[in-house]
Design a protein around this motif. Sequence first.
Motif, PDB file in Angstrom:
ATOM      1  N   PRO A  36       0.805  -1.225   0.000  1.00 45.16           N
ATOM      2  CA  PRO A  36       0.000   0.000   0.000  1.00 45.16           C
ATOM      3  C   PRO A  36       0.836   1.273   0.000  1.00 45.16           C
ATOM      4  CG  PRO A  36      -0.976  -1.599   1.486  1.00 45.16           C
ATOM      5  CD  PRO A  36       0.366  -2.164   1.059  1.00 45.16           C
ATOM      6  N   ARG A  94       0.641   4.369  -2.650  1.00 40.97           N
ATOM      7  CA  ARG A  94       0.424   5.778  -2.309  1.00 40.97           C
ATOM      8  C   ARG A  94       1.558   6.665  -2.825  1.00 40.97           C
ATOM      9  NH1 ARG A  94      -0.586   3.349   2.694  1.00 40.97           N
ATOM     10  NH2 ARG A  94       1.404   4.183   3.475  1.00 40.97           N
ATOM     11  N   ILE A 108      -7.485  -2.203  -2.753  1.00 38.84           N
ATOM     12  CA  ILE A 108      -7.259  -1.311  -1.612  1.00 38.84           C
ATOM     13  C   ILE A 108      -7.709   0.110  -1.911  1.00 38.84           C
ATOM     14  CG2 ILE A 108      -5.501  -0.301  -0.103  1.00 38.84           C
ATOM     15  CD1 ILE A 108      -3.911  -2.819  -0.333  1.00 38.84           C
ATOM     16  N   TYR A 109      -7.259   0.661  -3.045  1.00 41.21           N
ATOM     17  CA  TYR A 109      -7.502   2.075  -3.328  1.00 41.21           C
ATOM     18  C   TYR A 109      -8.402   2.315  -4.540  1.00 41.21           C
ATOM     19  CZ  TYR A 109      -3.812   2.902   0.071  1.00 41.21           C
ATOM     20  OH  TYR A 109      -3.057   2.933   1.221  1.00 41.21           O
TER      21      TYR A 109
END
Length: 219
Positions: free
Chosen positions: A79, A83, A198-199
Amino acid sequence: MDSPQRDIATEENADLEMSSNRSSQPTADVAPPAYDNVHASVGNNELRLCPNPPYLTEKEVKEQGSWYARLIFKTDNVPQLMREGLHWSLENVRWEDGYIEATPAESDRTPPDKEQIKYCNKLGLIKTRHYFLCDLQVPSQWVAHLQVYAAKNRVLANMRLGNLSRKNIYAAYAGCVDREQYIYLYDSFRPETWYNAIYDDMPMRGWWPWPKKKKRSQT
């Protein structure tokens, strides 16, 4: 010892190199974790590349003396790389660790590796050039192994990493604890299968092939 390849990064790859805020951080003055250190990895994360995606065909290999590559990177925080972006350049390559393997040995490979070797053998890509890369931050956030497959040593000898770009990526996945658990999937041939568990649709920078920030239309 510097490699002559360090001088051949093109303008096309400029946006793929480490962002200024990352490169301004102190670089590692100690060796990063060994690539085969299991404690440096959570799952298998991989980019697959070829000269003309979406995939490599037997015809291309025979007519063009082509190549196929896998960038396998290990990190304990996927993650974070999503990001901050997955950034690497020629500065991340540990040149003195590289070598060319004339005949890939299957006995010491994991099942996914054996699957890829079988695919490469089918295409006649029986020789492999190995590169090892690491993050320059302290501590290193990732290590990576780039495997380039070709039918002839000459193709591998002429390989220049500075010529690679996101346009060469035809598939990518991340977060595989085993073959059935993914958090990210990209396949240029099947866009309906893409996802980031996740995103979702958050744009990601660097070598992540998708999603990308949409360019503003000029009025």
